[in-house]
Write a protein that holds these residues in place. Structure first.
Motif, PDB file in Angstrom:
ATOM      1  N   ALA A 165       0.521  -1.488   0.010  1.00  0.00           N
ATOM      2  CA  ALA A 165      -0.069  -0.326   0.046  1.00  0.00           C
ATOM      3  C   ALA A 165       0.524   1.102   0.178  1.00  0.00           C
ATOM      4  CB  ALA A 165      -0.909  -0.321   1.060  1.00  0.00           C
ATOM      5  N   VAL A 166       0.393   2.354  -0.835  1.00  0.00           N
ATOM      6  CA  VAL A 166       1.859   3.262  -0.827  1.00  0.00           C
ATOM      7  C   VAL A 166       0.329   4.565  -0.549  1.00  0.00           C
ATOM      8  CG1 VAL A 166       2.580   4.263  -2.571  1.00  0.00           C
ATOM      9  CG2 VAL A 166       3.083   2.495  -2.608  1.00  0.00           C
ATOM     10  N   VAL A 167       0.526   5.021   0.449  1.00  0.00           N
ATOM     11  CA  VAL A 167      -0.409   5.926   1.197  1.00  0.00           C
ATOM     12  C   VAL A 167       0.829   7.537   0.341  1.00  0.00           C
ATOM     13  CG1 VAL A 167      -0.433   7.223   2.667  1.00  0.00           C
ATOM     14  CG2 VAL A 167      -0.223   5.129   3.254  1.00  0.00           C
ATOM     15  N   LEU A 168      -0.401   8.365  -0.015  1.00  0.00           N
ATOM     16  CA  LEU A 168       0.638   9.995  -1.005  1.00  0.00           C
ATOM     17  C   LEU A 168      -1.341  10.960  -0.404  1.00  0.00           C
ATOM     18  CD1 LEU A 168      -0.079   7.915  -4.475  1.00  0.00           C
ATOM     19  CD2 LEU A 168       1.753   8.536  -3.087  1.00  0.00           C
ATOM     20  N   ASP A 169      -0.181  11.844  -0.599  1.00  0.00           N
ATOM     21  CA  ASP A 169      -1.247  13.201  -0.885  1.00  0.00           C
ATOM     22  C   ASP A 169      -2.754  13.245  -1.061  1.00  0.00           C
ATOM     23  OD1 ASP A 169       0.911  14.498   0.744  1.00  0.00           O
ATOM     24  OD2 ASP A 169       1.907  14.746  -0.573  1.00  0.00           O
ATOM     25  N   CYS A 170      -3.520  13.620  -0.957  1.00  0.00           N
ATOM     26  CA  CYS A 170      -5.200  13.827  -1.357  1.00  0.00           C
ATOM     27  C   CYS A 170      -5.515  15.083  -0.274  1.00  0.00           C
ATOM     28  CB  CYS A 170      -5.643  12.470  -0.632  1.00  0.00           C
ATOM     29  SG  CYS A 170      -7.140  12.007  -1.760  1.00  0.00           S
ATOM     30  N   GLU A 171      -6.559  15.774  -1.298  1.00  0.00           N
ATOM     31  CA  GLU A 171      -7.218  17.062  -1.000  1.00  0.00           C
ATOM     32  C   GLU A 171      -7.741  16.576  -0.649  1.00  0.00           C
ATOM     33  OE1 GLU A 171      -7.210  19.087  -4.684  1.00  0.00           O
ATOM     34  OE2 GLU A 171      -5.373  19.603  -4.811  1.00  0.00           O
ATOM     35  N   ASP A 172      -8.761  15.578  -1.058  1.00  0.00           N
ATOM     36  CA  ASP A 172     -10.394  15.519  -0.208  1.00  0.00           C
ATOM     37  C   ASP A 172     -10.825  14.020   0.954  1.00  0.00           C
ATOM     38  OD1 ASP A 172     -10.202  13.409  -2.305  1.00  0.00           O
ATOM     39  OD2 ASP A 172     -12.268  13.790  -3.279  1.00  0.00           O
ATOM     40  N   ALA A 173      -9.463  14.121   0.787  1.00  0.00           N
ATOM     41  CA  ALA A 173      -9.791  12.783   2.129  1.00  0.00           C
ATOM     42  C   ALA A 173      -8.154  12.943   3.356  1.00  0.00           C
ATOM     43  CB  ALA A 173      -9.456  11.085   1.604  1.00  0.00           C
ATOM     44  N   ALA A 174      -7.560  11.868   4.211  1.00  0.00           N
ATOM     45  CA  ALA A 174      -6.827  11.919   5.327  1.00  0.00           C
ATOM     46  C   ALA A 174      -5.314  12.185   4.202  1.00  0.00           C
ATOM     47  CB  ALA A 174      -6.784  10.937   6.069  1.00  0.00           C
ATOM     48  N   ALA A 175      -6.230  10.515   3.033  1.00  0.00           N
ATOM     49  CA  ALA A 175      -5.013  10.277   2.339  1.00  0.00           C
ATOM     50  C   ALA A 175      -5.004   9.381   1.032  1.00  0.00           C
ATOM     51  CB  ALA A 175      -3.944   9.227   2.946  1.00  0.00           C
ATOM     52  N   ARG A 176      -4.367   9.494   0.406  1.00  0.00           N
ATOM     53  CA  ARG A 176      -4.719   8.511  -1.056  1.00  0.00           C
ATOM     54  C   ARG A 176      -4.441   7.841  -1.031  1.00  0.00           C
ATOM     55  NH1 ARG A 176      -3.329   8.804  -7.279  1.00  0.00           N
ATOM     56  NH2 ARG A 176      -4.195   7.147  -8.292  1.00  0.00           N
ATOM     57  N   VAL A 177      -4.536   6.161  -0.882  1.00  0.00           N
ATOM     58  CA  VAL A 177      -4.366   4.637  -1.151  1.00  0.00           C
ATOM     59  C   VAL A 177      -3.812   4.298  -2.208  1.00  0.00           C
ATOM     60  CG1 VAL A 177      -3.824   2.690   0.736  1.00  0.00           C
ATOM     61  CG2 VAL A 177      -4.235   4.760   1.469  1.00  0.00           C
ATOM     62  N   LYS A 178      -2.829   3.453  -2.970  1.00  0.00           N
ATOM     63  CA  LYS A 178      -2.775   3.057  -4.022  1.00  0.00           C
ATOM     64  C   LYS A 178      -2.528   1.294  -3.327  1.00  0.00           C
ATOM     65  CE  LYS A 178      -0.908   4.324  -7.999  1.00  0.00           C
ATOM     66  NZ  LYS A 178       0.403   4.911  -8.366  1.00  0.00           N
ATOM     67  N   PHE A 179      -2.609   0.138  -4.529  1.00  0.00           N
ATOM     68  CA  PHE A 179      -2.774  -0.857  -3.535  1.00  0.00           C
ATOM     69  C   PHE A 179      -1.830  -1.573  -4.809  1.00  0.00           C
ATOM     70  CE2 PHE A 179      -6.523  -0.062  -1.808  1.00  0.00           C
ATOM     71  CZ  PHE A 179      -5.920  -0.137  -0.324  1.00  0.00           C
ATOM     72  N   TRP A 180      -0.115  -2.703  -4.643  1.00  0.00           N
ATOM     73  CA  TRP A 180      -0.291  -3.699  -5.611  1.00  0.00           C
ATOM     74  C   TRP A 180       0.247  -5.528  -5.170  1.00  0.00           C
ATOM     75  CZ3 TRP A 180       1.994  -1.761  -9.864  1.00  0.00           C
ATOM     76  CH2 TRP A 180       2.450  -0.330  -9.925  1.00  0.00           C
ATOM     77  N   SER A 192     -11.846   7.804  13.654  1.00  0.00           N
ATOM     78  CA  SER A 192     -12.090   7.551  12.341  1.00  0.00           C
ATOM     79  C   SER A 192     -11.751   8.506  11.045  1.00  0.00           C
ATOM     80  CB  SER A 192     -13.792   8.448  12.632  1.00  0.00           C
ATOM     81  OG  SER A 192     -14.057   9.059  12.387  1.00  0.00           O
ATOM     82  N   ILE A 193     -11.326   7.566  10.772  1.00  0.00           N
ATOM     83  CA  ILE A 193     -11.054   8.622   9.110  1.00  0.00           C
ATOM     84  C   ILE A 193     -11.062   8.529   7.858  1.00  0.00           C
ATOM     85  CG2 ILE A 193      -8.883   6.551   8.298  1.00  0.00           C
ATOM     86  CD1 ILE A 193      -6.754   8.484   9.219  1.00  0.00           C
ATOM     87  N   VAL A 194     -11.008   9.289   7.062  1.00  0.00           N
ATOM     88  CA  VAL A 194     -11.874   8.220   5.536  1.00  0.00           C
ATOM     89  C   VAL A 194     -10.153   8.514   5.038  1.00  0.00           C
ATOM     90  CG1 VAL A 194     -12.825   9.621   3.340  1.00  0.00           C
ATOM     91  CG2 VAL A 194     -13.685   9.805   6.020  1.00  0.00           C
ATOM     92  N   LEU A 195     -10.315   7.786   3.970  1.00  0.00           N
ATOM     93  CA  LEU A 195      -9.231   7.554   3.299  1.00  0.00           C
ATOM     94  C   LEU A 195      -9.770   7.141   1.957  1.00  0.00           C
ATOM     95  CD1 LEU A 195      -7.420   4.671   5.225  1.00  0.00           C
ATOM     96  CD2 LEU A 195      -6.985   6.716   4.987  1.00  0.00           C
ATOM     97  N   ARG A 196      -9.166   7.974   0.038  1.00  0.00           N
ATOM     98  CA  ARG A 196      -9.235   7.324  -1.441  1.00  0.00           C
ATOM     99  C   ARG A 196      -8.415   6.298  -1.290  1.00  0.00           C
ATOM    100  NH1 ARG A 196     -12.369   9.301  -4.776  1.00  0.00           N
ATOM    101  NH2 ARG A 196     -13.068  11.310  -3.849  1.00  0.00           N
ATOM    102  N   THR A 197      -9.162   5.430  -1.728  1.00  0.00           N
ATOM    103  CA  THR A 197      -8.375   4.769  -2.839  1.00  0.00           C
ATOM    104  C   THR A 197      -9.393   4.553  -4.454  1.00  0.00           C
ATOM    105  OG1 THR A 197     -10.122   2.750  -2.188  1.00  0.00           O
ATOM    106  CG2 THR A 197      -8.311   2.835  -0.942  1.00  0.00           C
ATOM    107  N   ASP A 198      -8.950   2.947  -5.010  1.00  0.00           N
ATOM    108  CA  ASP A 198      -9.859   2.969  -6.260  1.00  0.00           C
ATOM    109  C   ASP A 198     -11.212   3.334  -6.667  1.00  0.00           C
ATOM    110  OD1 ASP A 198      -7.360   4.301  -7.531  1.00  0.00           O
ATOM    111  OD2 ASP A 198      -6.584   2.409  -9.020  1.00  0.00           O
TER     112      ASP A 198
END
Length: 267
Positions: free
Chosen positions: A48-63, A92-98
């Motif tokens: 899991a790669v954790v990246l900056d995100c404007e509308d959530a605590a982070a954006r997460v990409k998976f491989w 609680s937290i909100v994350l952005r994924t695909d």
């Protein structure tokens, strides 16, 4: 170039987290594949790669460990959420994924819940090679299919001990019905609130558990009329809870635990 990482597991489903907030994302398919090798790399089921995100605590990409990307990973999503909630002191937290924006909540102990979003139930979104009812596929064994951001195929069996997952799984993963390959589940229904689950993971072999597979197996069981809305899922590595009301998002709850932290080297 050193690459800091944290390794965690969710009932034996192991993953690494690479936090690149405020930095570039160096992960490519060859790098994910090399890091995923259990002999010459770190070894994991997912990265899991954790990246900056404007509308959530982070954006997460998976491989996956074989270097293929994936849109959903229930275990690693909960692991990232646990770390970021600990970092901020929040519950609680909100994350952005695909899969979109996913809400995660801290439960008692090291348990974390995540709303994995609504399952995709039509044949084209799984995807399948042709139009058909995804509750009963027109192949041997009459499995069901759905997508949780990645494709899933569920077989309902009477005796789990009679299933050789490592033999049956690879052929089903690459069946022509699944143009993007598929995760394969074998489910024994113990009662309406409990199932035994074993998994052949697309690109990963036989894991001790998988969050998205737990979700999809329960969704398909509920669609078949076999299960209630809250189900305990007994995987090889432990028990998770899946809740689905038949219409909204699928909520996955289970523990996540840290294993180690360190740095890998990118050549």
């Amino acid at each position: 170039m050193p690459l800091p990482f944290v390794k965690m597991h969710a009932h034996g489903d192991d993953f690494i987290i690479v936090d690149r907030r405020g930095q570039d994302d160096p992960i490519t398919a060859p790098i994910a594949r090399r890091l995923g090798n259990r002999h010459t790399g770190i070894g994991f089921n997912q990265l899991a790669v954790v990246l900056d995100c404007e509308d959530a605590a982070a954006r997460v990409k998976f491989w996956n460990a074989d270097g293929t990307p994936l849109a959903a990973c229930g275990s690693a999503t909960r692991g990232v959420a646990e770390r970021l909630m600990h970092e901020t002191g929040s519950h609680s937290i909100v994350l952005r994924t695909d899969r979109g924006l996913l809400t995660c909540v801290r439960e008692s102990g090291r348990r974390v819940s995540v709303n994995m979003g609504e399952p995709s139930l039509d044949w084209a979104s799984v995807p399948l090679a042709g139009a058909m009812d995804t509750r009963t596929l027109a192949i041997a064994g009459d499995p069901a299919a759905c997508s949780m951001g990645n494709p899933h195929c569920t077989y309902f069996v009477h005796d789990m001990a009679a299933v050789d997952v490592a033999v049956a799984g690879p052929a089903l993963e690459t069946h022509p019905l699944f143009p993007a390959r598929t995760n394969v589940h074998f489910v024994q229904v113990l009662d309406r609130g409990q199932i035994r689950l074993r998994i052949w993971e697309r690109g990963g072999g036989v894991p001790l558990g998988s969050g998205s597979c737990c979700c999809a197996a329960v969704v398909n069981g509920i669609r078949r009329g076999l299960l209630d809305a809250t189900v305990q899922v007994l995987c090889d590595g432990g028990t998770l809870t899946v809740q689905w009301d038949g219409q909204g998002g699928v909520v996955l709850t289970g523990s996540v635990e840290p294993i180690m932290q360190g740095s890998a080297y990118l050549y």
